[in-house]
Scaffold this motif. Structure first.
Motif, mmCIF file in Angstrom:
data_model
loop_
_atom_site.group_PDB
_atom_site.id
_atom_site.type_symbol
_atom_site.label_atom_id
_atom_site.label_comp_id
_atom_site.label_asym_id
_atom_site.label_seq_id
_atom_site.Cartn_x
_atom_site.Cartn_y
_atom_site.Cartn_z
ATOM 1 N N THR A 86 0.835 -1.211 0.000
ATOM 2 C CA THR A 86 0.000 0.000 0.000
ATOM 3 C C THR A 86 0.865 1.254 0.000
ATOM 4 O OG1 THR A 86 -1.674 -1.208 1.262
ATOM 5 C CG2 THR A 86 -1.893 1.187 1.169
ATOM 6 N N ILE A 87 1.897 1.256 0.823
ATOM 7 C CA ILE A 87 2.815 2.401 0.863
ATOM 8 C C ILE A 87 3.480 2.588 -0.499
ATOM 9 C CG2 ILE A 87 4.988 3.262 1.855
ATOM 10 C CD1 ILE A 87 2.695 3.618 3.734
ATOM 11 N N GLN A 88 3.857 1.489 -1.136
ATOM 12 C CA GLN A 88 4.461 1.573 -2.468
ATOM 13 C C GLN A 88 3.516 2.272 -3.442
ATOM 14 O OE1 GLN A 88 5.218 -2.525 -3.393
ATOM 15 N NE2 GLN A 88 7.159 -2.605 -2.254
ATOM 16 N N TYR A 89 2.244 1.881 -3.396
ATOM 17 C CA TYR A 89 1.243 2.454 -4.300
ATOM 18 C C TYR A 89 1.079 3.954 -4.053
ATOM 19 C CZ TYR A 89 -3.221 3.205 -6.687
ATOM 20 O OH TYR A 89 -4.211 3.675 -7.520
ATOM 21 N N ILE A 90 1.011 4.373 -2.788
ATOM 22 C CA ILE A 90 0.828 5.788 -2.449
ATOM 23 C C ILE A 90 2.033 6.608 -2.915
ATOM 24 C CG2 ILE A 90 0.584 7.436 -0.535
ATOM 25 C CD1 ILE A 90 -0.754 5.041 1.019
ATOM 26 N N LEU A 91 3.225 6.060 -2.713
ATOM 27 C CA LEU A 91 4.435 6.778 -3.116
ATOM 28 C C LEU A 91 4.499 6.955 -4.625
ATOM 29 C CD1 LEU A 91 7.132 5.202 -0.747
ATOM 30 C CD2 LEU A 91 6.036 7.436 -0.541
ATOM 31 N N VAL A 92 4.110 5.934 -5.371
ATOM 32 C CA VAL A 92 4.110 6.044 -6.836
ATOM 33 C C VAL A 92 3.101 7.095 -7.278
ATOM 34 C CG1 VAL A 92 3.562 4.847 -8.987
ATOM 35 C CG2 VAL A 92 4.949 3.708 -7.248
ATOM 36 N N LEU A 93 1.924 7.077 -6.657
ATOM 37 C CA LEU A 93 0.888 8.064 -6.979
ATOM 38 C C LEU A 93 1.390 9.483 -6.698
ATOM 39 C CD1 LEU A 93 -2.015 8.918 -7.660
ATOM 40 C CD2 LEU A 93 -2.644 8.387 -5.288
ATOM 41 N N LEU A 94 1.989 9.657 -5.533
ATOM 42 C CA LEU A 94 2.481 10.975 -5.139
ATOM 43 C C LEU A 94 3.607 11.444 -6.067
ATOM 44 C CD1 LEU A 94 3.061 11.861 -1.380
ATOM 45 C CD2 LEU A 94 4.231 13.034 -3.223
ATOM 46 N N ASP A 95 4.516 10.542 -6.375
ATOM 47 C CA ASP A 95 5.630 10.891 -7.261
ATOM 48 C C ASP A 95 5.121 11.261 -8.649
ATOM 49 O OD1 ASP A 95 8.636 10.924 -7.669
ATOM 50 O OD2 ASP A 95 8.048 9.511 -9.236
ATOM 51 N N ASP A 96 4.119 10.543 -9.124
ATOM 52 C CA ASP A 96 3.533 10.864 -10.439
ATOM 53 C C ASP A 96 2.927 12.268 -10.436
ATOM 54 O OD1 ASP A 96 4.285 8.445 -11.461
ATOM 55 O OD2 ASP A 96 2.302 7.514 -11.313
ATOM 56 N N LEU A 97 2.257 12.622 -9.337
ATOM 57 C CA LEU A 97 1.655 13.952 -9.239
ATOM 58 C C LEU A 97 2.724 15.050 -9.348
ATOM 59 C CD1 LEU A 97 -0.919 13.426 -6.322
ATOM 60 C CD2 LEU A 97 -1.435 13.711 -8.749
ATOM 61 N N LEU A 98 3.846 14.838 -8.666
ATOM 62 C CA LEU A 98 4.917 15.827 -8.687
ATOM 63 C C LEU A 98 5.609 15.863 -10.050
ATOM 64 C CD1 LEU A 98 6.587 15.236 -5.188
ATOM 65 C CD2 LEU A 98 4.750 16.823 -5.789
ATOM 66 N N GLN A 99 5.773 14.695 -10.650
ATOM 67 C CA GLN A 99 6.455 14.614 -11.944
ATOM 68 C C GLN A 99 5.635 15.285 -13.036
ATOM 69 O OE1 GLN A 99 9.517 13.264 -11.900
ATOM 70 N NE2 GLN A 99 9.873 13.813 -14.028
ATOM 71 N N GLU A 100 4.316 15.171 -12.930
ATOM 72 C CA GLU A 100 3.429 15.786 -13.927
ATOM 73 C C GLU A 100 3.508 17.310 -13.884
ATOM 74 O OE1 GLU A 100 -0.401 14.291 -12.935
ATOM 75 O OE2 GLU A 100 0.057 12.238 -13.556
ATOM 76 N N ASP A 101 3.670 17.864 -12.684
ATOM 77 C CA ASP A 101 3.647 19.324 -12.534
ATOM 78 C C ASP A 101 4.480 19.710 -11.307
ATOM 79 O OD1 ASP A 101 3.140 21.997 -12.243
ATOM 80 O OD2 ASP A 101 0.947 21.833 -12.301
ATOM 81 N N ARG A 102 5.626 20.332 -11.552
ATOM 82 C CA ARG A 102 6.532 20.703 -10.452
ATOM 83 C C ARG A 102 5.900 21.677 -9.462
ATOM 84 N NH1 ARG A 102 12.713 21.761 -12.376
ATOM 85 N NH2 ARG A 102 13.111 19.727 -13.279
ATOM 86 N N SER A 103 4.987 22.510 -9.945
ATOM 87 C CA SER A 103 4.399 23.525 -9.057
ATOM 88 C C SER A 103 3.607 22.883 -7.923
ATOM 89 C CB SER A 103 3.499 24.470 -9.854
ATOM 90 O OG SER A 103 2.354 23.777 -10.338
ATOM 91 N N ARG A 104 3.284 21.595 -8.059
ATOM 92 C CA ARG A 104 2.553 20.915 -6.991
ATOM 93 C C ARG A 104 3.401 20.752 -5.726
ATOM 94 N NH1 ARG A 104 -0.132 16.484 -11.116
ATOM 95 N NH2 ARG A 104 -1.818 17.855 -11.870
ATOM 96 N N VAL A 105 4.718 20.848 -5.875
ATOM 97 C CA VAL A 105 5.591 20.804 -4.692
ATOM 98 C C VAL A 105 5.241 21.948 -3.758
ATOM 99 C CG1 VAL A 105 7.964 21.172 -3.904
ATOM 100 C CG2 VAL A 105 7.516 19.577 -5.767
ATOM 101 N N ASP A 106 5.054 23.155 -4.321
ATOM 102 C CA ASP A 106 4.667 24.302 -3.484
ATOM 103 C C ASP A 106 3.281 24.105 -2.891
ATOM 104 O OD1 ASP A 106 6.983 25.884 -3.594
ATOM 105 O OD2 ASP A 106 6.446 26.630 -5.590
ATOM 106 N N LEU A 107 2.385 23.448 -3.641
ATOM 107 C CA LEU A 107 1.055 23.134 -3.103
ATOM 108 C C LEU A 107 1.180 22.262 -1.854
ATOM 109 C CD1 LEU A 107 -2.076 22.894 -3.256
ATOM 110 C CD2 LEU A 107 -1.726 20.934 -4.796
#
Length: 541
Positions: A86-107
């Motif tokens: 489950t942790i693996q899945y969440i980390l992949v999801l989170l990393d994908d979100l950041l990779q798609e749009d860097r500005s999400r880091v500030d979010l």
């Protein structure tokens, strides 16, 4: 705002350098997590259940409408769930979100701040997990949080994270070298067992071996040099699943470091955890070209800071990179080494440091490599420009080079050899006293080399130089005793190498002869005084 160095081909490099992580992430994305069971067992809240379920179904739309809730839910899940898959899945999801749009880091930073949550803690905690994917994906996310947003990582967390990256590099490198040794052993076994009466070819001792075995040996040698760790170590099978050897992650670790060191605020923190020494130690071993490129890239971004560029060769960066330059066949490695060399000349504010770097490059035979590179055609214009720049600078430094400059640079490099300057009596007559400059800097280095080096040539030359210093500088013996050098020289009288023993014996003799010469001068002085004192008495009589 962090001061970051953005460079081309960043995304391409990211994928290439973390291919193992990417392969595993691709499999993890296909999983379906039963979030309802987590809610029913009260392991997650109703609010988080609805958010993660909606995110799974329509990520872009839900994120656009509920950005704060997405951040809150993902931080909650990472902090409170423990099952690896489950942790693996969440980390992949989170990393994908950041990779798609860097500005999400500030979010993430802004939302965590409003919620009074620590964005760093949950991911730093994951670095202690046993699962290699979780550890390295958490590390990758931390690097993005630290480098892609307006907020920098707090100092205590930064030191912990950089120490983690350094330790991971060192341990992964050790694991890699152990596997290399095992593979070499396997090849050796193949060679031994292949000698038999049925082979068609013979080696130089007249032993027979099979041409198939010869092909296997060639294949093993090819594998050892191959850019893919998978080809070298092979995948292990466990419960029907592929288990990636630990050293496969070294490229991912190096990639995180590449990102971190683009930010100037993080560079000195890395140096303070002895990071440069670790990079050089790994580069001095035989790692594959991709890892070579990544670690040299780290050195390159460090050299954009003038203070670090000035100190860099204290870690023997120039001779190590010169060795790699002479061996490497990959254009990307050649390009990054030349870029480091150029920065080591251009960036230091002290011109004498830049001059020392030029001399160190000349002594490390870089000019010879540049002349070879000048004969080749490169598609990359930067390589051609750097070769021209370095050739001009090094040629100029050769013309201005004094014998003492050459000697001082050689000693500072720690790579002593029997170059002509050592055996020149004229050099020692004129320059022995200059070993006292900068608080006996060069003499201290010679003593340190005698104490730490395992190389017989370095030990022999250091003994010889110390002997010449004592012979030509009247107070040399006293200075050497103050620095603890006399005792260290004498210890080498019992060295296993006969050349070291011989040079140590000569050095000790020079120490003793100097004593006798001093004693002789004192006796002569006393005799002279007695004669002068006796003359008036005789006159009176």
């Amino acid at each position: 705002m962090t001061t970051a160095l953005y460079l081309p081909e960043e995304n391409i490099d990211m994928i290439a350098a973390t291919s193992v992580l990417q392969q595993q992430a691709a499999d993890i994305r296909t999983r379906t997590i039963n979030w309802a069971s987590y809610m029913q067992s009260q392991m997650i809240s109703q609010e988080d259940y609805q958010a993660i379920s909606a995110l799974d179904k329509s990520r872009a739309a839900y994120l656009a409408q509920n950005p704060s809730q997405v951040v809150k839910t993902l931080l909650n899940l990472v902090s409170h769930l423990s099952k690896d898959s489950t942790i693996q899945y969440i980390l992949v999801l989170l990393d994908d979100l950041l990779q798609e749009d860097r500005s999400r880091v500030d979010l993430f930073h802004e939302t965590a701040g409003k919620l009074k949550q620590c964005i760093w803690g949950p991911f730093l905690n994951l670095l202690n997990r046993q699962d290699g994917f979780i550890v390295n994906m958490a590390s990758r996310i931390l690097a993005k949080f630290a480098c892609w947003g307006h907020e920098t990582m707090p100092k205590s967390d930064l030191n912990f994270y950089l120490q983690f990256l350094k330790d991971q590099l060192a341990s992964n490198s050790t694991a890699y070298l152990q596997e290399m040794a095992q593979l070499a052993k396997r090849v050796q076994t193949i060679i031994v067992h292949s000698h038999g009466p049925h082979g068609k070819d013979k080696d130089h001792h007249g032993h027979q071996y099979s041409p198939n075995i010869a092909q296997q040996m060639q294949q093993h040698q090819h594998d050892l040099a191959n850019e893919s760790y998978r080809d070298m170590a092979g995948d292990q099978q466990q419960d029907g699943k592929c288990v990636i050897p630990n050293n496969e992650y070294i490229q991912s670790v190096a990639r995180c470091l590449q990102m971190m060191l683009r930010v100037d605020e993080y560079r000195f923190a890395f140096v303070s955890v002895d990071g440069i020494s670790t990079l050089i130690r790994i580069l001095s071993t035989r790692v594959n070209f991709q890892v070579q490129y990544q670690l040299i890239f780290c050195l390159w971004v460090l050299t954009f800071n003038p203070l670090l560029a000035a100190k860099m060769n204290k870690f023997s960066v120039i001779p190590i990179l010169a060795d790699i330059l002479s061996d490497c066949a990959k254009e990307k490695v050649t390009r990054i080494i030349l870029a480091v060399f150029r920065n080591l000349i251009e960036k230091p504010e002290d011109l004498s440091v830049a001059k020392d770097h030029c001399i160190a490059m000349v002594q490390s035979k870089v000019l010879k490599q540049l002349s070879i590179l000048e004969q080749r055609r490169f598609d990359d214009e930067d390589i051609t420009a750097d070769v021209e720049y370095l050739s001009e600078k090094l040629q100029n430094s050769v013309q201005d080079l004094s014998s003492f400059d050459e000697y001082a640079t050689e000693v500072r490099s720690g790579r002593l050899e029997w170059s002509p300057v050592h055996k020149s009596a004229k050099f020692w007559r004129e320059n022995a006293q200059r070993l006292n400059e900068k608080n006996y800097e060069l003499l201290r280095i010679l003593v340190h080399l005698l104490e730490t080096s395992k190389d017989a040539i370095i030990l022999s030359v250091a003994c010889f130089d110390i002997g010449e210093y004592v012979r030509h500088y009247p107070r040399g013996k006293h200075v050497l005793e103050q620095l603890g050098g006399k005792q260290i020289v004498m210890q080498h009288l019992g060295h296993e190498d006969p050349n070291v023993r011989y040079e140590a014996l000569l050095a000790v003799q020079k120490l003793m002869v100097h004593n006798w010469e001093y004693l002789g001068k004192q006796l002569e002085k006393e005799n002279e005084n007695q004669k002068q004192g006796a003359a008036p008495i005789a006159g009176k009589a």
